[in-house]
Write an enzyme that holds these catalytic residues in place. Structure first.
Site, PDB file in Angstrom:
ATOM      1  N   ASP A 146       0.852  -1.193   0.000  1.00 32.41           N
ATOM      2  CA  ASP A 146       0.000   0.000   0.000  1.00 32.41           C
ATOM      3  C   ASP A 146       0.892   1.249   0.000  1.00 32.41           C
ATOM      4  OD1 ASP A 146      -3.227   0.495   1.022  1.00 32.41           O
ATOM      5  OD2 ASP A 146      -1.827   2.192   1.072  1.00 32.41           O
ATOM      6  N   ILE A 147       0.502   2.245  -0.778  1.00 34.51           N
ATOM      7  CA  ILE A 147       1.303   3.460  -0.916  1.00 34.51           C
ATOM      8  C   ILE A 147       1.243   4.320   0.348  1.00 34.51           C
ATOM      9  CG2 ILE A 147      -0.465   5.042  -1.847  1.00 34.51           C
ATOM     10  CD1 ILE A 147       1.600   5.730  -4.069  1.00 34.51           C
ATOM     11  N   ASN A 200     -12.835  -3.509   2.582  1.00 30.77           N
ATOM     12  CA  ASN A 200     -13.785  -2.412   2.683  1.00 30.77           C
ATOM     13  C   ASN A 200     -14.672  -2.451   1.444  1.00 30.77           C
ATOM     14  OD1 ASN A 200     -12.540  -1.421   5.057  1.00 30.77           O
ATOM     15  ND2 ASN A 200     -11.010  -0.323   3.846  1.00 30.77           N
ATOM     16  N   GLY A 259     -15.588   2.761   3.898  1.00 34.37           N
ATOM     17  CA  GLY A 259     -14.299   3.401   3.680  1.00 34.37           C
ATOM     18  C   GLY A 259     -13.597   2.999   2.395  1.00 34.37           C
ATOM     19  N   GLN A 260     -14.322   2.341   1.483  1.00 39.26           N
ATOM     20  CA  GLN A 260     -13.677   1.965   0.219  1.00 39.26           C
ATOM     21  C   GLN A 260     -13.444   3.200  -0.640  1.00 39.26           C
ATOM     22  OE1 GLN A 260     -15.887  -0.777  -2.296  1.00 39.26           O
ATOM     23  NE2 GLN A 260     -14.042  -1.356  -3.432  1.00 39.26           N
ATOM     24  N   HIS A 288     -10.214  -5.412  -3.317  1.00 36.86           N
ATOM     25  CA  HIS A 288      -8.873  -5.601  -2.768  1.00 36.86           C
ATOM     26  C   HIS A 288      -8.959  -6.051  -1.326  1.00 36.86           C
ATOM     27  CE1 HIS A 288     -10.017  -1.354  -2.406  1.00 36.86           C
ATOM     28  NE2 HIS A 288      -9.364  -1.333  -1.243  1.00 36.86           N
ATOM     29  N   HIS A 319      -6.980  -5.856   2.130  1.00 39.91           N
ATOM     30  CA  HIS A 319      -5.876  -5.266   2.885  1.00 39.91           C
ATOM     31  C   HIS A 319      -5.256  -6.359   3.758  1.00 39.91           C
ATOM     32  CE1 HIS A 319      -6.860  -0.888   2.311  1.00 39.91           C
ATOM     33  NE2 HIS A 319      -8.072  -1.377   2.113  1.00 39.91           N
TER      34      HIS A 319
HETATM   35  P1  AMP Z   1      -9.741   1.330   0.337  1.00 40.62           P
HETATM   36  O1  AMP Z   1      -9.830   2.647   1.050  1.00 40.62           O
HETATM   37  O2  AMP Z   1     -10.165   0.147   1.159  1.00 40.62           O
HETATM   38  O3  AMP Z   1     -10.453   1.381  -1.003  1.00 40.62           O
HETATM   39  O4  AMP Z   1      -8.202   1.079   0.047  1.00 40.62           O
HETATM   40  C1  AMP Z   1      -7.522   1.657  -1.036  1.00 40.62           C
HETATM   41  C2  AMP Z   1      -6.066   1.644  -0.685  1.00 40.62           C
HETATM   42  O5  AMP Z   1      -5.319   1.868  -1.858  1.00 40.62           O
HETATM   43  C3  AMP Z   1      -5.631   2.697   0.335  1.00 40.62           C
HETATM   44  O6  AMP Z   1      -5.096   2.080   1.486  1.00 40.62           O
HETATM   45  C4  AMP Z   1      -4.586   3.510  -0.424  1.00 40.62           C
HETATM   46  O7  AMP Z   1      -3.517   3.937   0.388  1.00 40.62           O
HETATM   47  C5  AMP Z   1      -4.146   2.529  -1.494  1.00 40.62           C
HETATM   48  N1  AMP Z   1      -3.583   3.108  -2.702  1.00 40.62           N
HETATM   49  C6  AMP Z   1      -4.070   4.148  -3.413  1.00 40.62           C
HETATM   50  N2  AMP Z   1      -3.300   4.383  -4.490  1.00 40.62           N
HETATM   51  C7  AMP Z   1      -2.306   3.452  -4.465  1.00 40.62           C
HETATM   52  C8  AMP Z   1      -1.187   3.172  -5.300  1.00 40.62           C
HETATM   53  N3  AMP Z   1      -0.930   3.886  -6.414  1.00 40.62           N
HETATM   54  N4  AMP Z   1      -0.358   2.160  -4.947  1.00 40.62           N
HETATM   55  C9  AMP Z   1      -0.594   1.445  -3.828  1.00 40.62           C
HETATM   56  N5  AMP Z   1      -1.639   1.659  -3.013  1.00 40.62           N
HETATM   57  C10 AMP Z   1      -2.483   2.643  -3.313  1.00 40.62           C
END
Ligand code: AMP
Ligand code: ZN
Length: 115
Positions: A30-31, A88, A94-95, A101, A103
Site C-alpha cells: 500500500d502506498i 472495505n 471506507g472503500q 482488494h 488489505h
Molecule cells: P480502500 O480505502 O479500502 O479502497 O483502500 C484503497 C487503498 O489503496 C488505500 O489504502 C490507499 O492507500 C491505497 N492506494 C491508493 N493508491 C495506491 C497506489 N498507487 N499504490 C498502492 N496503493 C495505493
C-alpha cells in the site's frame, strides 16, 4: 476498466512495489501504509467488490486471490507474527478504490473493534 487505478497497476501501467504476482492476482505494498506491513491483494479481473462477482466465478476468483494472500503472508513473515485481512466495501465502509482488494495488515497490535 480503463480508468481504474488498480486495473492500471495490474496491467503494469502504474508502478507498484510487488510482493507476488501470477496470472490471476497481484499483491503489492500500500502506498500509504497503516501498519509496518500493509499489503493489497487484488484480482487482475475488475470487480468492484465481492458481492459483484458472478456466483459461478466466486469460488475460483477468491480461491486464487486467497492463495496469493497466503503466499504473501509467508514471504513477509506475517504468517509467523499475526495479521489482519480487511475488505472495505462501499463508501460507508471506507472503500476509496472501487476494485476489489484485500488489505493485509501486520507488524503492530491491531485494536478491535475497528473504527
Ligand atoms: P480502500 O480505502 O479500502 O479502497 O483502500 C484503497 C487503498 O489503496 C488505500 O489504502 C490507499 O492507500 C491505497 N492506494 C491508493 N493508491 C495506491 C497506489 N498507487 N499504490 C498502492 N496503493 C495505493
Ligand atoms: Zn479495476
Amino acid at each position: 476498466m480503463s480508468d481504474c487505478l488498480f486495473c492500471k497497476i495490474a496491467a503494469g501501467q502504474i508502478p507498484a512495489d510487488k510482493i507476488f504476482e501470477d496470472d490471476c492476482a497481484l499483491v503489492f505494498r500500500d502506498i500509504s501504509p497503516q501498519a509496518p506491513t500493509h499489503l493489497l491483494a487484488i484480482p487482475k479481473k475488475h470487480y468492484p467488490s465481492v458481492h459483484e462477482i458472478p456466483p459461478d466465478e466466486v469460488g475460483t476468483l477468491l480461491g486464487k486471490l486467497m492463495t496469493a494472500v497466503t503466499t504473501a503472508l509467508r514471504k513477509t513473515d506475517l504468517d509467523k507474527n499475526g495479521y489482519r485481512l480487511v475488505v472495505n466495501s462501499g463508501e460507508i465502509a471506507g472503500q476509496t478504490v472501487p476494485h476489489l482488494h484485500i488489505h493485509v495488515l501486520g507488524g503492530r497490535s491491531l485494536a478491535w473493534p475497528p473504527g
